[in-house]
Write an enzyme that holds these catalytic residues in place. Structure first.
Site, PDB file in Angstrom:
ATOM      1  N   CYS A 164       4.751  -4.088   7.039  1.00  0.00           N
ATOM      2  CA  CYS A 164       5.144  -3.903   8.428  1.00  0.00           C
ATOM      3  C   CYS A 164       6.666  -3.854   8.576  1.00  0.00           C
ATOM      4  O   CYS A 164       7.400  -4.420   7.775  1.00  0.00           O
ATOM      5  CB  CYS A 164       4.627  -5.021   9.342  1.00  0.00           C
ATOM      6  N   ARG A 190       7.222   1.163   5.642  1.00  0.00           N
ATOM      7  CA  ARG A 190       6.615  -0.152   5.417  1.00  0.00           C
ATOM      8  C   ARG A 190       5.185  -0.233   5.972  1.00  0.00           C
ATOM      9  O   ARG A 190       4.528  -1.263   5.834  1.00  0.00           O
ATOM     10  CB  ARG A 190       7.456  -1.248   6.087  1.00  0.00           C
ATOM     11  N   TRP A 250       1.127  -2.328   8.884  1.00  0.00           N
ATOM     12  CA  TRP A 250       0.218  -2.020   7.770  1.00  0.00           C
ATOM     13  C   TRP A 250      -0.767  -3.185   7.762  1.00  0.00           C
ATOM     14  O   TRP A 250      -0.391  -4.318   7.448  1.00  0.00           O
ATOM     15  CB  TRP A 250       0.989  -1.946   6.457  1.00  0.00           C
ATOM     16  N   ASN A 302       6.315  -9.691  10.215  1.00  0.00           N
ATOM     17  CA  ASN A 302       6.069  -9.024   8.938  1.00  0.00           C
ATOM     18  C   ASN A 302       5.797 -10.118   7.921  1.00  0.00           C
ATOM     19  O   ASN A 302       6.620 -11.027   7.762  1.00  0.00           O
ATOM     20  CB  ASN A 302       7.319  -8.213   8.539  1.00  0.00           C
ATOM     21  N   GLY A 303       4.636 -10.037   7.246  1.00  0.00           N
ATOM     22  CA  GLY A 303       4.319 -11.066   6.251  1.00  0.00           C
ATOM     23  C   GLY A 303       2.875 -11.514   6.425  1.00  0.00           C
ATOM     24  O   GLY A 303       2.093 -10.857   7.120  1.00  0.00           O
ATOM     25  N   GLU A 340      -0.225   7.989 -14.607  1.00  0.00           N
ATOM     26  CA  GLU A 340       0.628   8.344 -13.469  1.00  0.00           C
ATOM     27  C   GLU A 340       0.141   9.653 -12.832  1.00  0.00           C
ATOM     28  O   GLU A 340       0.135   9.791 -11.605  1.00  0.00           O
ATOM     29  CB  GLU A 340       2.089   8.444 -13.949  1.00  0.00           C
ATOM     30  N   LYS A 351      -1.013   9.969  -8.930  1.00  0.00           N
ATOM     31  CA  LYS A 351      -0.434  10.929  -7.977  1.00  0.00           C
ATOM     32  C   LYS A 351      -1.531  11.682  -7.261  1.00  0.00           C
ATOM     33  O   LYS A 351      -1.509  11.838  -6.053  1.00  0.00           O
ATOM     34  CB  LYS A 351       0.474  11.954  -8.672  1.00  0.00           C
ATOM     35  N   GLU A 358      -3.724   9.367  -4.803  1.00  0.00           N
ATOM     36  CA  GLU A 358      -3.109   8.794  -3.607  1.00  0.00           C
ATOM     37  C   GLU A 358      -2.834   9.828  -2.522  1.00  0.00           C
ATOM     38  O   GLU A 358      -2.866   9.510  -1.343  1.00  0.00           O
ATOM     39  CB  GLU A 358      -1.862   7.966  -3.922  1.00  0.00           C
ATOM     40  N   HIS A 392     -16.929   5.965 -25.834  1.00  0.00           N
ATOM     41  CA  HIS A 392     -17.481   4.602 -25.773  1.00  0.00           C
ATOM     42  C   HIS A 392     -18.095   4.304 -24.400  1.00  0.00           C
ATOM     43  O   HIS A 392     -18.313   3.139 -24.070  1.00  0.00           O
ATOM     44  CB  HIS A 392     -16.396   3.588 -26.131  1.00  0.00           C
ATOM     45  N   LYS A 447       5.173   2.796   1.936  1.00  0.00           N
ATOM     46  CA  LYS A 447       6.163   3.053   0.887  1.00  0.00           C
ATOM     47  C   LYS A 447       6.581   1.761   0.194  1.00  0.00           C
ATOM     48  O   LYS A 447       6.832   1.744  -0.995  1.00  0.00           O
ATOM     49  CB  LYS A 447       7.370   3.754   1.515  1.00  0.00           C
TER      50      LYS A 447
HETATM   51  C1  F6R Z   1       2.794   5.337  -6.101  1.00  0.00           C
HETATM   52  C2  F6R Z   1       3.725   4.374  -5.552  1.00  0.00           C
HETATM   53  C3  F6R Z   1       3.427   2.934  -5.729  1.00  0.00           C
HETATM   54  C4  F6R Z   1       4.727   2.175  -6.052  1.00  0.00           C
HETATM   55  C5  F6R Z   1       4.463   0.662  -6.119  1.00  0.00           C
HETATM   56  C6  F6R Z   1       5.707  -0.097  -6.502  1.00  0.00           C
HETATM   57  O1  F6R Z   1       3.250   6.644  -5.889  1.00  0.00           O
HETATM   58  O2  F6R Z   1       4.705   4.734  -4.952  1.00  0.00           O
HETATM   59  O3  F6R Z   1       2.473   2.725  -6.720  1.00  0.00           O
HETATM   60  O4  F6R Z   1       5.224   2.640  -7.266  1.00  0.00           O
HETATM   61  O5  F6R Z   1       4.024   0.233  -4.865  1.00  0.00           O
HETATM   62  O6  F6R Z   1       6.734   0.103  -5.598  1.00  0.00           O
HETATM   63  P1  F6R Z   1       8.221  -0.258  -5.962  1.00  0.00           P
HETATM   64  O7  F6R Z   1       8.645   0.651  -7.055  1.00  0.00           O
HETATM   65  O8  F6R Z   1       8.994  -0.021  -4.692  1.00  0.00           O
HETATM   66  O9  F6R Z   1       8.239  -1.686  -6.401  1.00  0.00           O
END
Ligand code: F6R
Length: 599
Positions: free
Chosen positions: A2, A28, A74, A98-99, A475, A479, A482, A498, A594
């Site tokens: 948040c 956030r 969030w 927030n928290g 990775e 991508k 998500e 397996h 994010k």
């Molecule tokens: C995926 C993504 C998340 C972040 C993860 C860590 O595309 O963005 O998996 O990599 O939440 O975030 P940071 O790097 O900000 O600690």
């Protein structure tokens, strides 16, 4: 998670300031939003499900106020509904938070005994109730906040408005960040400086258990024993960041394309000569490297593990930050723990870092955003220079992370003599030439789009690889899932037989990369196994395969220090174009944020 904002001004309408602040904090969380402001001497609350734009549309354009608080959410406790959106009010007290209040059930039961009743599913409404309870008991806000901080377990950044005290905002914090921006005619409280830089470059930060009273004339900061404390004013220095989308449809595409510069910017201080490389910290004094991160940052750590172990004979373990705190990590002073984070504010990573710090063991951070909790806590911080990453799905931060980690591996190998000088110079030259290596890959739009057309209607997609290619497939799969919401999982190619191979049937899509001379023939055998069961295969490789049973994406040959960058770009762009065909909200996928500031 948040984002919170509070603003107070002598002569300005704070409502547009709150809305702009929230928009800058949407990274956030963005499932619901709300605002509380003073109108005709009463606190008026407007909330909505959805993004800040929706809240903005709900606000009467002619509305004016000079004090208010706002929130973008969030969801943690309770669904993303308008009712659960903040601000929350209990009688005299209105708050944004927030928290997570971890002992909210206990607090709720105490309040229920006092005949309190609640209308939402949130922990924040309980926090508002508790503050109100103490307010009615003590009628002294300093005592109220002190008692609240003593009783509440969890994390919080809270801004409070009080009915009978409408000239002041109060804010308190533990574990979630708070900044207070200072300007001649406006003071702004926010989760981070992005929400305030349009109005001021001067600000205070609060430490855990500090709180502040903010009005138009003053900002008074207190410690947890209610003593007034003096703090230094910080100054924000604008980085040369271009935050517009330019001609791109999405930030994600823009950020993928920017990688030709962001990788170079990140490694630039270290690639001019061996002397420049030696500016990087000496890791040879440690017996072991531990790497901690979440999501994409964790995947960057796995790439580094492979390189450290294979190329420099240095033992390296990688841990998910969310698990790290609750397991035995066999730490010692001979282990360096590296914390990787784009945002520098990820709660799981912060908790893991605090654990290592509590034992006084050495730490190093690899962080993209300046002035963050993680960068301020680690012993040494290396900054990636990816610039602002706005799309929720991380792309350019990941390649910046793996680039700096590759250089750490390179310098470690040079120092411990597992990598010779010629090899070091060769890799430095590859980094100097990174633009020419990645640009042709970035420009293969038609290739990625034609693959996207074949996969975008799928429900499940498999990513497989061996060694480094396995870590990169993780990775790649992240991508895709998500942003396109297609279920995609990665598997070590040799592990399929397996169990997982039972899921392969006619036309199952399998994406893979084979870029390791030692392992390629084995990966190809595993691909043939799934081909024999009807799979449709897409292979990224730097080998000259002529096999028309696979769709092949060729990447240039390069050292192991550069290969991960060249493999991930096709994966990123396939994910992007698949999501584009599906019409999802690419920059802000559902359920995500994010910066993940809750554990
Ligand atoms: C995926 C993504 C998340 C972040 C993860 C860590 O595309 O963005 O998996 O990599 O939440 O975030 P940071 O790097 O900000 O600690």
């Amino acid at each position: 998670m948040c984002g919170i904002v509070g603003a107070i001004s002598k002569d300005r309408n704070i409502l547009p300031i709150l809305i702009t602040g929230l928009k800058n904090l949407e990274y956030r969380g963005y499932d619901s939003a709300g605002v509380a402001y003073l109108k005709n001497n009463k606190i008026n609350i407007i909330k909505t499900r959805g993004k800040v734009n929706k809240l903005e549309n709900k606000l009467n354009k002619n509305e004016i106020s000079n004090i208010g608080i706002a929130h973008t959410r969030w969801a943690t406790h309770g669904k993303a509904t308008s009712n659960n959106a903040h601000p929350h009010r209990y009688k005299h007290i209105t708050i944004v938070h927030n928290g997570i209040i971890e002992n909210y059930e206990e607090m709720k039961n105490t309040l229920l005994k006092e005949k309190y009743s609640f209308k939402t599913d949130t922990d924040t409404e309980i926090a508002a109730g508790l503050l109100n309870y103490y307010y009615e008991k003590f009628n002294d806000i300093n005592k109220v906040i002190k008692e609240f901080m003593n009783k509440v377990i969890g994390s919080y950044a809270i801004v409070i408005m009080i009915d009978n005290d409408v000239d002041n905002l109060y804010c308190l914090k533990k574990e979630s960040p708070i900044v207070i921006g200072i300007n001649d005619n406006i003071n702004i409280i926010a989760s981070d400086i992005r929400a305030i830089t349009k109005y001021t470059d001067k600000y205070y930060t609060l430490n855990d258990y500090e709180y502040a009273k903010v009005n138009i004339n003053d900002i008074i900061i207190y410690d947890k024993d209610n003593n007034i404390i003096k703090k230094d004013i910080k100054e924000y220095k604008e980085e040369n960041n271009n935050n517009s989308k330019g001609h791109y449809k999405h930030y994600m595409l823009k950020e993928i394309m920017e990688q030709k510069e962001t990788i170079y910017n990140t490694v630039k201080p270290y690639i001019n000569s061996i002397g420049s490389l030696l500016k990087l910290p000496d890791l040879t004094k440690y017996k072991e490297i531990s790497i901690v991160g979440c999501g994409t940052a964790y995947h960057a750590g796995l790439v580094a593990k492979y390189l450290f172990e294979e190329l420099t004979n240095t033992r390296c373990n990688v841990y998910l930050a969310s698990e790290y705190r609750y397991q035995n990590n066999f730490l010692s002073k001979d282990t360096l723990t590296i914390f990787i984070s784009q945002s520098g504010e990820t709660a799981d990573t912060i908790s893991a870092l605090k654990l290592v710090k509590s034992k006084n063991y050495p730490t190093l951070g690899i962080i993209n955003v300046k002035e963050t909790t993680i960068s301020s806590l680690v012993d040494t911080c290396l900054y990636t220079k990816a610039g602002n990453e706005i799309a929720v799905a991380s792309t350019k931060a990941y390649t910046a992370q793996i680039s700096i980690l590759s250089l750490l591996v390179l310098v470690t190998g040079y120092r411990n003599k597992t990598i010779n000088e010629n090899k070091v110079l060769e890799v430095l030259n590859e980094f100097k030439d990174i633009d020419n290596l990645v640009t042709p890959l970035l420009n293969k739009k038609n290739t990625y789009l034609s693959i996207a057309k074949k996969i975008y209607k799928e429900k499940d997609i498999f990513y497989i690889g061996r060694g480094l290619d396995y870590y990169l497939s993780m990775e790649g799969a992240l991508k895709l899932k998500e942003i396109s919401y297609i279920h995609s999982e990665s598997y070590a190619a040799g592990e399929l037989k397996h169990g997982t191979i039972s899921l392969i049937e006619k036309n199952t899509k399998v994406l893979s990369s084979a870029t390791n001379t030692k392992l390629n023939s084995k990966t190809i055998s595993n691909l043939k196994e799934v081909l024999a069961r009807g799979a449709d295969i897409y292979l990224i490789t730097d080998e000259n395969y002529k096999d028309d049973t696979f769709t092949i994406i060729n990447i240039p040959k390069a050292s192991y220090f550069i290969k991960p960058i060249l493999v991930i770009i096709p994966y990123q762009l396939i994910a992007y174009y698949t999501a584009l065909l599906k019409g999802t909200n690419i920059d802000k996928p559902k359920n995500l944020a994010k910066s993940v500031t809750v554990e």
